[in-house]
Design a protein around this motif. Structure first.
Motif, PDB file in Angstrom:
ATOM      1  N   ARG A 144      93.789  63.049  75.021  1.00  0.00           N
ATOM      2  CA  ARG A 144      93.030  62.192  75.936  1.00  0.00           C
ATOM      3  C   ARG A 144      91.986  62.997  76.706  1.00  0.00           C
ATOM      4  N   SER A 145      92.343  64.233  77.087  1.00  0.00           N
ATOM      5  CA  SER A 145      91.372  65.096  77.771  1.00  0.00           C
ATOM      6  C   SER A 145      90.226  65.462  76.830  1.00  0.00           C
ATOM      7  N   PHE A 146      90.556  65.706  75.571  1.00  0.00           N
ATOM      8  CA  PHE A 146      89.547  66.021  74.554  1.00  0.00           C
ATOM      9  C   PHE A 146      88.576  64.853  74.384  1.00  0.00           C
ATOM     10  N   ASP A 147      89.118  63.633  74.304  1.00  0.00           N
ATOM     11  CA  ASP A 147      88.266  62.452  74.144  1.00  0.00           C
ATOM     12  C   ASP A 147      87.381  62.239  75.369  1.00  0.00           C
ATOM     13  N   LEU A 148      87.932  62.476  76.556  1.00  0.00           N
ATOM     14  CA  LEU A 148      87.141  62.322  77.779  1.00  0.00           C
ATOM     15  C   LEU A 148      86.025  63.357  77.845  1.00  0.00           C
ATOM     16  N   ARG A 149      86.336  64.580  77.468  1.00  0.00           N
ATOM     17  CA  ARG A 149      85.306  65.625  77.458  1.00  0.00           C
ATOM     18  C   ARG A 149      84.150  65.223  76.539  1.00  0.00           C
ATOM     19  N   ASN A 150      84.486  64.715  75.342  1.00  0.00           N
ATOM     20  CA  ASN A 150      83.445  64.302  74.406  1.00  0.00           C
ATOM     21  C   ASN A 150      82.607  63.156  74.960  1.00  0.00           C
ATOM     22  N   ALA A 151      83.262  62.213  75.633  1.00  0.00           N
ATOM     23  CA  ALA A 151      82.541  61.077  76.211  1.00  0.00           C
ATOM     24  C   ALA A 151      81.576  61.545  77.294  1.00  0.00           C
ATOM     25  N   PHE A 152      82.035  62.464  78.140  1.00  0.00           N
ATOM     26  CA  PHE A 152      81.197  62.984  79.224  1.00  0.00           C
ATOM     27  C   PHE A 152      80.022  63.782  78.665  1.00  0.00           C
ATOM     28  N   GLU A 153      80.286  64.633  77.677  1.00  0.00           N
ATOM     29  CA  GLU A 153      79.214  65.453  77.116  1.00  0.00           C
ATOM     30  C   GLU A 153      78.219  64.598  76.334  1.00  0.00           C
ATOM     31  N   SER A 154      78.697  63.530  75.722  1.00  0.00           N
ATOM     32  CA  SER A 154      77.783  62.627  75.016  1.00  0.00           C
ATOM     33  C   SER A 154      76.809  61.982  75.984  1.00  0.00           C
ATOM     34  N   LEU A 155      77.297  61.655  77.164  1.00  0.00           N
ATOM     35  CA  LEU A 155      76.438  61.064  78.185  1.00  0.00           C
ATOM     36  C   LEU A 155      75.405  62.089  78.673  1.00  0.00           C
ATOM     37  N   LEU A 156      75.852  63.319  78.887  1.00  0.00           N
ATOM     38  CA  LEU A 156      74.926  64.377  79.297  1.00  0.00           C
ATOM     39  C   LEU A 156      73.901  64.661  78.205  1.00  0.00           C
ATOM     40  N   TYR A 157      74.351  64.651  76.946  1.00  0.00           N
ATOM     41  CA  TYR A 157      73.454  64.887  75.824  1.00  0.00           C
ATOM     42  C   TYR A 157      72.348  63.835  75.782  1.00  0.00           C
ATOM     43  N   ALA A 158      72.739  62.585  76.034  1.00  0.00           N
ATOM     44  CA  ALA A 158      71.742  61.519  76.031  1.00  0.00           C
ATOM     45  C   ALA A 158      70.696  61.748  77.111  1.00  0.00           C
ATOM     46  N   LYS A 159      71.119  62.307  78.236  1.00  0.00           N
ATOM     47  CA  LYS A 159      70.171  62.576  79.317  1.00  0.00           C
ATOM     48  C   LYS A 159      69.266  63.768  78.989  1.00  0.00           C
ATOM     49  N   VAL A 160      69.826  64.784  78.377  1.00  0.00           N
ATOM     50  CA  VAL A 160      69.032  65.958  77.996  1.00  0.00           C
ATOM     51  C   VAL A 160      67.953  65.572  76.988  1.00  0.00           C
ATOM     52  N   THR A 161      68.328  64.737  76.020  1.00  0.00           N
ATOM     53  CA  THR A 161      67.410  64.381  74.937  1.00  0.00           C
ATOM     54  C   THR A 161      66.586  63.126  75.248  1.00  0.00           C
ATOM     55  N   HIS A 162      66.818  62.548  76.435  1.00  0.00           N
ATOM     56  CA  HIS A 162      66.129  61.327  76.854  1.00  0.00           C
ATOM     57  C   HIS A 162      66.365  60.169  75.886  1.00  0.00           C
ATOM     58  N   GLU A 163      67.553  60.181  75.288  1.00  0.00           N
ATOM     59  CA  GLU A 163      67.919  59.063  74.423  1.00  0.00           C
ATOM     60  C   GLU A 163      68.387  57.887  75.274  1.00  0.00           C
ATOM     61  N   LYS A 164      68.087  56.700  74.807  1.00  0.00           N
ATOM     62  CA  LYS A 164      68.550  55.526  75.512  1.00  0.00           C
ATOM     63  C   LYS A 164      70.010  55.266  75.151  1.00  0.00           C
ATOM     64  N   VAL A 165      70.756  54.820  76.139  1.00  0.00           N
ATOM     65  CA  VAL A 165      72.143  54.438  75.898  1.00  0.00           C
ATOM     66  C   VAL A 165      72.288  52.959  76.227  1.00  0.00           C
ATOM     67  N   ASP A 166      73.326  52.345  75.682  1.00  0.00           N
ATOM     68  CA  ASP A 166      73.569  50.935  75.970  1.00  0.00           C
ATOM     69  C   ASP A 166      73.776  50.742  77.464  1.00  0.00           C
TER      70      ASP A 166
END
Length: 402
Positions: free
Chosen positions: A132-154
């Motif tokens: 569960r910690s692994f999945d949360l880490r991935n979710a958080f980093e995915s959100l940060l990645y979207a901000k770094v790359t200026h990708e739009k998220v839902d």
């Protein structure tokens, strides 16, 4: 001392490992460690792993290698303990059974997703399990990645990360996530500050049971990191991307982390066990459940001299383990046992970056970088001890297979 004493430990957490360290090497004693996981999970470092500060190898260490790191290797069985037969003195596994003369139950606890809150378990992450910690880490980093790359998220208007439960784990996770967002906006991009961290608890204060000094400075730090603190907030139900509170208020969320309760991990047995709050084992004054059977750590209700339940921390798990190791040695010699008694020596709260707040021995109060350095010294010492044993065991096993 009797010969060929079989000591079995169920659970490779903080308590189980500390007990083994204090018991290993005794003549005529065979120690077996049983765990359904192949690794020891450093739950105290979960906040840093989730926020990307630590890597997987910093929080998960191989139990097989650790067990072989002693001069007299400990037998490690990667399997689930399914049933304890106290009359026959055996632990039944999936397809085999292990006899014991002394048994230590150190099965820890898991997140308690309260059934009276519809949607809680289905919609939230927990941190008591590595997956569960692994999945949360991935979710958080995915959100940060979207901000770094200026990708739009839902739903760009919903970038809220909500931590339910303002105890030690919840506070540390909220602070570390907020620190990443707040401090690294320069490199991640100003859009990172669109990510909002909420800390929600039904109680009237954060860190219940802790002293005013820790609570006050923790509140100041969280506010400086722009964490939104909501106390007295009773969650009524959770639906997809919406938390509904008692009274009708609602909060949108993208990710929900729940740290608001635990329940003990228990093993079925031939006797009906007395249980207390959080489904923990109720042991006697010697931490015994039955003759030759002890329970330690988070799966057990442990009290101080005043009869107050001590918090389920790594510190208390290790103290109970040290006592039981001494008790088992006395039992093997036929010596009488002394009643168990302990207290918290102190506590530190990691609050993002190199900042912490803590108390030691009831009168030493520290905050900031000094508190963080003290906390890291304690955790680093523990980690290095494990790594030394781990490296020794790995070399032994490698040499055996060459």
């Amino acid at each position: 001392m009797q010969q060929s004493q079989k000591v079995v430990v169920i659970g490779g957490g903080y308590g189980g490992l500390r007990f083994i360290e204090r018991m290993v090497g005794l003549d005529g004693v065979k120690i077996t460690l049983i765990d359904k996981q192949s690794y020891h999970y450093l739950q105290t470092e979960a906040y840093g792993y989730i926020a990307g500060r630590f890597d997987l190898h910093d929080v998960a260490l191989d139990l097989e290698n650790w067990s072989h790191g002693f001069e007299h290797p400990v037998e490690f069985i990667h399997d689930e303990a399914r049933f304890i037969d106290y009359d026959k003195r055996v632990v039944q596994l999936t397809n085999s059974s292990i006899p014991y003369d002394y048994l230590v139950i150190a099965t820890g606890a898991q997140t308690h997703f309260f059934s009276f809150i519809p949607g809680l378990k289905e919609q939230s992450f927990g941190v008591k399990e590595l997956k569960r910690s692994f999945d949360l880490r991935n979710a958080f980093e995915s959100l940060l990645y979207a901000k770094v790359t200026h990708e739009k998220v839902d739903d760009e208007n919903n970038l809220n990360i909500v931590i339910g439960g303002a105890g030690l784990s919840g506070v540390e996770i909220a602070a570390e996530m907020a620190y990443v967002v707040h401090t690294h906006a320069q490199s991640i991009g100003k859009g990172a500050k669109d990510i909002k961290i909420y800390l929600v608890d039904a109680g009237e204060t954060i860190l219940p049971g802790m002293g005013d000094y820790i609570i006050r400075h923790t509140m100041n730090r969280l506010r400086a990191l722009d964490v939104e603190i909501m106390t007295g907030a009773f969650i009524e139900r959770i639906e997809d991307h919406h938390i509904y509170f008692k009274g009708g208020d609602a909060l949108k969320y993208r990710h929900l982390v729940f740290t608001g309760g635990i329940t003990a991990n228990r093993v079925d047995s031939s006797c009906e066990e007395p249980l207390v709050e959080m489904q923990q084992y109720q042991v006697d004054s010697y931490l015994q459940l039955h003759e030759g059977v002890f329970a330690i750590g988070d799966c057990t209700a442990i009290y101080d001299k005043a009869g107050r339940v001590l918090p389920p921390t790594a510190q208390i798990a290790e103290k109970s383990a040290e006592y039981v190791a001494a008790a088992v040695k006395k039992g093997m010699k036929g010596e009488p046992l002394k009643k168990f008694s302990t207290k918290m020596d102190g506590i530190f709260v990691a609050l993002g970056g190199h900042y912490a707040v803590g108390e030691l021995f009831g009168w030493i109060k520290v905050k900031g970088k000094i508190a963080f350095a003290l906390k890291k010294y304690i955790t680093k010492s523990y980690y290095l001890g494990l790594k030394l044993r781990l490296n020794t065991g790995f070399k032994k096993r490698t040499a055996t297979h060459e």
